[in-house]
Each structure stands twice: as C-alpha cells, then as structure tokens.
Enzyme design. Structure first.
Site, short mmCIF file in Angstrom:
data_model
loop_
_atom_site.label_atom_id
_atom_site.label_comp_id
_atom_site.label_asym_id
_atom_site.label_seq_id
_atom_site.Cartn_x
_atom_site.Cartn_y
_atom_site.Cartn_z
N GLU A 70 19.97 106.77 98.22
CA GLU A 70 20.91 107.25 99.24
C GLU A 70 21.06 108.77 99.17
OE1 GLU A 70 22.72 103.30 97.67
OE2 GLU A 70 21.36 104.89 96.97
N SER A 94 -12.23 85.87 69.62
CA SER A 94 -11.60 85.65 70.93
C SER A 94 -12.02 86.68 71.97
CB SER A 94 -10.08 85.67 70.78
OG SER A 94 -9.64 86.92 70.28
#
Length: 341
Positions: free
Chosen positions: A57, A172
């Site tokens: 604003e 992984s």
C-alpha cells in the site's frame, strides 16, 4: 457496502500478479496493491519487495501522490494496523484520501489485524473476501505459520517405483534425472529452510543449497538445518559459507519447528532420510509431500520412509493429490495430507 463487480475482480487479479513478484521465502507475506480512480483508470500500483521495504500500500501511495485522493484500493491482504518497521497501512490509506478498500484475505496476525475495521470507522468503505481462495494460496505457508504457530512442511522424496530411496549398498545418486533434480532446486529456492537429520548429513555430506543447473548458487539460499544429537565434522559441506546453517541438537520435530517459527521461517523443505521423515509424519507435521518417482526398480535397499506404526489399511495415511506431471523421465506427484495440524 458496495457490491463487487467484474471490474473489481479484474483489478484484484492485477494485485495478485503484483504480489507474486515478492520474495516467497521472506518472513513477511507477499502483497500487491492497486489504486484505481473513480473513473476506472489505474492511478498507481505496488507490491511488497521484502522485509524492511515499504508495504504494498505504501509503495502504491508513494507512486500515486495526490492522485490517490478518492481512489479505490485493491489489496490482496487486509491493510495492517500496527507500527513496525513502517507506519500502519490503514492510516496511510485514510490519510491519502482513499475512499474504498477492497481486500482479499483478512490478516490473521493479531498484532497487525484490525485495519479494515479502523478504516470503516474513518468512513472508508471496506469490502473483504474478493478472490480470497487465490490470495490464500499465494500466501499459504505464511498464513499457516501465523494461524498454527509452526511452519508449513513439505516433505520431498525421490523414490524408485518399488519405494526405495537407496540401493542395498547405500548408494542413492542419482535415482532421478537432471530435470527432476533441477526442479528440486527451484523448490528449495522458494523455501525458508531446508532440513535433514544428522544421518543424512553424515552419510551424504550434502551442500543443501539452491543451485542453477550449471552448479552456481541461486540468489536466495534457504537456512540449512540439521537436526539430531550426533556431532558433524567441522569440514562438512553444510558449514561452508554458501548459506547459513544451524545444527539443532534434538530429535523432536516439534522443537525444531518451534525454533524455526521463532526465526520467522514459514516454509520448511524436508529432505531428511526415512527416519526423520517418519518422525515428522508420525507427529502429524507433514502438510505436503512432493514425490519424484523414477522408472527404476531395485528390489532391495532402503525404504523411502521408516516404520509409521501402521499395520492395517484402515489406518493408512491418506493423501489428496493436487498435481501430477512428468518431468524428464520421472513423475512428480504433489499431495497434501487430508488432515494436517
């Protein structure tokens, strides 16, 4: 109270587009503001660019100057009514002569709420709820932290078709392809913190940074968080100067989230191994799961999550899928817990 119209919706959508420009991981919400003259023309607009900068604003009012008098303000979040680093936006709107304020979401922050009622007392027409769902989604994790007192937790996992996060020998890298890994870094860059346990930190020695495909660092780096009692070597990658790091010597998800909420983190990206993931799941602290499923079969190896204590289908944790898409050779499934708290 005036009735909202398609024109009101148009201007609120413009405010939402502006709000999206704000930094997603910032402690403050992303907010957009549009000032429109009585004849329906755009006066000025603005958005919040991050903590310590003018609120949306205030930015719009600064751009408008005297032209703000008589305007309607369209704001994605109820104007604040407290003095912090900046003055109350409610007072700034009234002082500028804005005669009508349309906002999407009431501010749930007790310290900042009340702007709409104060404006109404000053004779400014206020209208809440326009495009509330869209504005809520924009600030989902921030609103969640304010309302619940803890950050929104997204658990990311990369898994094979048979639910393995690592092979039998512990390897992984890499289950998923480069496109999926790049997507992970996009998500990391939008979060306030990335979290693993000491087991993952010791086994993988991860950087836990948000990087571009060429390996360079993104502009925003999440706080790196390692939870657990075990010591980490001083030379661990998480202790380099690429991003801030905190080692929380606890196994309690509740304690970790309380610490991060106190640091104004509202979105945690959980990349911990199966033990940490199970702890968060068991305590009900996973709000969303983003699973990258690779067209790979291992047959043996580490499961993507440890024992959750579920022995029958009637007790299974049910998820609501919100998005499914193919990324490279992998499938990304996004789902939320049917009951998160």
């Amino acid at each position: 109270m005036e009735q909202t119209s398609s024109t009101d919706e148009q201007w609120m959508r413009h405010a939402l587009v502006l709000a999206e420009r704000g930094p997603e991981a910032d402690p403050n919400p992303r907010v957009g503001c549009v000032l429109v003259a009585p004849d329906g023309t755009l006066v000025a607009d603005g958005w919040h660019r991050g903590a310590g900068t003018p609120h949306a604003e205030a930015a719009a009012l600064a751009a408008a100057g005297a032209r703000a008098a008589g305007a309607t303000a369209y704001v994605t979040l109820e104007p604040c009514h407290h003095t912090g680093r900046t003055a109350p936006c409610s007072q700034a709107l009234a002082d500028a002569g804005v005669t009508r304020v349309v906002y999407a979401v009431p501010d749930p922050n007790a310290a900042a709420a009340g702007g709409a009622s104060w404006l109404a007392e000053q004779g400014v027409a206020t209208e809440p709820g326009l495009l509330r769902d869209e504005a809520t989604e924009l600030n989902r994790s921030w609103l969640h932290r304010v309302r619940t007192g803890r950050p929104w937790v997204t658990w990311k996992l990369a898994t094979t078709l048979d639910g393995r996060s690592a092979a039998a020998d512990g390897t992984s890298m890499w289950i998923t392809g480069p496109q999926a890994r790049a997507d992970v870094h996009d998500h990391r860059a939008r979060c306030g913190a990335i979290l693993v346990g000491t087991g993952t930190a010791l086994a993988d020695d991860p950087h836990l940074t948000a990087r571009h495909p060429d390996g360079t660092l993104r502009e925003h780096q999440p706080l790196r968080v390692v939870m657990g009692q075990r010591d980490l070597p001083p030379g661990a990658r998480v202790f380099d100067d690429a991003a801030p790091t905190v080692h929380l010597r606890t196994r309690s998800p509740r304690e970790v989230l309380a610490h991060l909420a106190g640091s104004e983190v509202h979105h945690v990206w959980l990349e911990g191994g199966p033990t940490v993931a199970a702890a968060f799941m068991a305590d009900g602290f996973v709000d969303e799961i983003i699973a990258y499923v690779a067209p790979v079969l291992l047959g043996r190896g580490r499961q993507s999550v440890s024992d959750l204590g579920i022995t029958t289908m009637a007790d299974a944790l049910r998820l609501d899928p919100t998005d499914t898409r193919i990324i490279g050779d992998d499938v990304r499934i996004t789902a939320v817990l049917q009951e998160s708290h």
